[in-house]
Design an enzyme around this catalytic site. Structure first.
Site, mmCIF file in Angstrom:
data_model
loop_
_atom_site.group_PDB
_atom_site.id
_atom_site.type_symbol
_atom_site.label_atom_id
_atom_site.label_comp_id
_atom_site.label_asym_id
_atom_site.label_seq_id
_atom_site.Cartn_x
_atom_site.Cartn_y
_atom_site.Cartn_z
ATOM 1 N N ASP A 45 21.500 -6.172 59.112
ATOM 2 C CA ASP A 45 20.342 -7.242 59.409
ATOM 3 C C ASP A 45 21.220 -8.257 60.398
ATOM 4 O OD1 ASP A 45 18.533 -9.124 59.777
ATOM 5 O OD2 ASP A 45 17.279 -8.618 58.040
ATOM 6 N N ARG A 72 1.828 4.226 70.147
ATOM 7 C CA ARG A 72 2.150 4.465 68.986
ATOM 8 C C ARG A 72 3.663 5.097 69.121
ATOM 9 N NH1 ARG A 72 -0.553 7.930 66.124
ATOM 10 N NH2 ARG A 72 1.336 9.070 66.337
ATOM 11 N N LYS A 117 12.109 -14.062 64.806
ATOM 12 C CA LYS A 117 13.024 -15.330 64.949
ATOM 13 C C LYS A 117 13.639 -15.647 66.166
ATOM 14 C CE LYS A 117 11.697 -14.739 60.446
ATOM 15 N NZ LYS A 117 12.394 -13.750 59.616
ATOM 16 N N TYR A 177 17.356 -10.364 51.931
ATOM 17 C CA TYR A 177 16.202 -10.918 52.518
ATOM 18 C C TYR A 177 15.177 -10.405 51.438
ATOM 19 C CZ TYR A 177 11.908 -11.676 55.275
ATOM 20 O OH TYR A 177 10.573 -11.873 55.487
HETATM 21 C C1 LIG Z 1 12.228 -12.718 58.641
HETATM 22 C C2 LIG Z 1 13.332 -11.892 58.198
HETATM 23 C C3 LIG Z 1 13.168 -10.489 58.175
HETATM 24 C C4 LIG Z 1 11.622 -10.093 58.301
HETATM 25 O O1 LIG Z 1 11.323 -10.132 59.241
HETATM 26 P P1 LIG Z 1 9.658 -10.044 59.902
HETATM 27 O O2 LIG Z 1 9.546 -10.024 61.303
HETATM 28 O O3 LIG Z 1 8.940 -11.263 59.151
HETATM 29 O O4 LIG Z 1 9.142 -8.907 59.196
HETATM 30 C C5 LIG Z 1 14.085 -9.660 57.866
HETATM 31 N N1 LIG Z 1 15.491 -10.042 57.660
HETATM 32 C C6 LIG Z 1 15.778 -11.281 57.880
HETATM 33 C C7 LIG Z 1 17.100 -12.017 57.598
HETATM 34 C C8 LIG Z 1 14.621 -12.118 58.218
HETATM 35 O O5 LIG Z 1 14.688 -13.475 58.348
#
Ligand SMILES: *Cc1c(COP(=O)(O)O)cnc(C)c1O
Length: 377
Positions: free
Chosen positions: A161, A33, A186, A87
């Protein structure tokens, strides 16, 4: 730029590790953790090398990366600048949880520049500027270099992000961003078979965020580290094909005649975000996500989706398979129709997140689906 692992996938070990009896202090005791499992540190090194940052903190999801970062870097009374319509999870985090803890925010638009940003600053309170590489689902591109510069000049932390761009298309650290975040669910993993996220930046900031993450507990499972290491090995190949596929489909749709009302993709020369994208994104690659509207609205969109053969109807993006959704019924279903309209998201809008299929196969599929939509060709 290298897309290969620096080392073979060594050191991929289970969560509980036997103490070897060395003289190291308590901080060096490995407990998964606390983000010091060898599988975690191996994938962290790979991610930091890809992104060109000193350090990386892989965590259990993109939202874990975002929430750990903001909770670590902000305190009650703090104020942030944030891109409009971020997001959905980020919006909820800022609008509900952070608000409950006394953090306030002001939204900025893609057209805004230093003058508008400056007017929103709250002296002594504004701590951080939060950006996204490409907005969802309209694929807007902000003046990212300008945001990083403005943040530096005003002693704000700059956070981005960069999920939609991936490290193949954008290296935010080079633009001057302090922290880069990704949902590794992703593009980074790319196979739609794990949930993970990563925080990247300088050693000191990453340590601060690690301390918060250690008590919040969103550690990444070692087996996910193994899968993510596997996925990273083909990142360059995948994203280059996704850039090609998205551009080819967006171009096809933008030239398809009156059935198509609008196409949103910064890779298109006709896009008002094209110039910025060409300057910011490596090789002009704009990623695998674009959106479009059919002149026939919701009915035409439903007919089109029913006819498509290759893409799956599903949220998410960045995997090897193409996905399509109507944001009004998925990512933006939580907004009222009026709020969606204000954000420029029509109920018939279709978002496409391309995979790595052969470009010709996708073009054939979109072409036959469009032919089946009623209306003059
Ligand atoms: C999917 C996504 C997130 C969140 O990611 P998770 O792995 O689903 O928690 C954050 N920002 C963007 C731009 C995303 O496409």
């Amino acid at each position: 730029m290298r897309f290969q692992a620096a080392e073979p996938m060594s050191d991929l070990l289970p969560p509980t590790l036997q103490f070897e009896g060395t003289e190291e202090g308590y901080d060096n005791v490995r407990y998964t953790r606390c983000n010091n499992n060898p599988s975690q540190t191996a994938v962290a090194a790979h991610l930091a090398a890809l992104e060109g940052t000193e350090a990386a903190l892989p965590v259990a999801s993109g939202m874990a990366a975002i929430s750990s970062t903001l909770l670590a870097l902000l305190e009650p009374g703090a104020h942030i600048l944030i891109v409009r319509g971020p997001y959905g999870g980020t919006h909820d985090l800022v609008a509900s949880l952070l608000k409950k803890w006394g953090v306030t925010s002001s939204a900025v638009s893609p057209e805004d520049g230093p003058e508008q940003w400056e007017a929103l600053l709250q002296p002594g309170k504004t701590r951080l500027f939060y950006a996204e590489a490409i907005s969802n689902p309209l694929c807007e591109v902000y003046d990212l270099a300008g945001i990083a510069k403005f943040a530096r000049e005003h002693k704000l932390l700059s956070v981005i992000d960069a999920t939609f761009a991936s490290p193949v298309n954008l290296q935010p650290a080079k633009l001057g961003f302090d922290i880069t975040l990704h949902s590794a669910t992703k593009y980074l993993n790319g196979h739609s078979d794990l949930i993970a996220g990563v925080v990247l930046g300088g050693q000191e900031l990453i340590e601060t965020i690690r301390v918060t993450a250690n008590v919040l507990g969103p550690a990444i499972d070692p087996h996910s580290c193994f899968l993510l290491s596997r996925g990273l090995r083909t990142l360059g190949l995948r994203v280059e094909q996704q850039n090609r596929n998205a551009l080819a489909l967006a171009q096809f749709l933008s030239e398809a005649g009156p059935k198509v009302a609008a196409v949103h993709y910064p890779g298109l020369k006709s896009s008002k975000h094209h110039k910025r994208a060409a300057e910011l994104f490596t090789n002009g690659g704009c990623g695998g996500v674009f959106s479009f509207e059919l002149a026939g609205g919701v009915d035409a969109a439903e007919a089109f989706l029913k006819r498509l053969q290759l893409p799956l109807v599903a949220p998410s993006l960045g995997g090897v398979e193409s996905l399509v959704t109507r944001p009004a019924t998925t990512s933006h279903a939580g907004l009222t129709a009026k709020e969606r309209a204000a954000a420029g998201i029509s109920d018939g809008l279709i978002r496409v997140a391309v995979g790595v299929e052969a470009t010709g196969d996708l073009l054939d599929d979109f072409s036959q689906a469009l032919a089946a939509v009623p209306g003059a060709a």
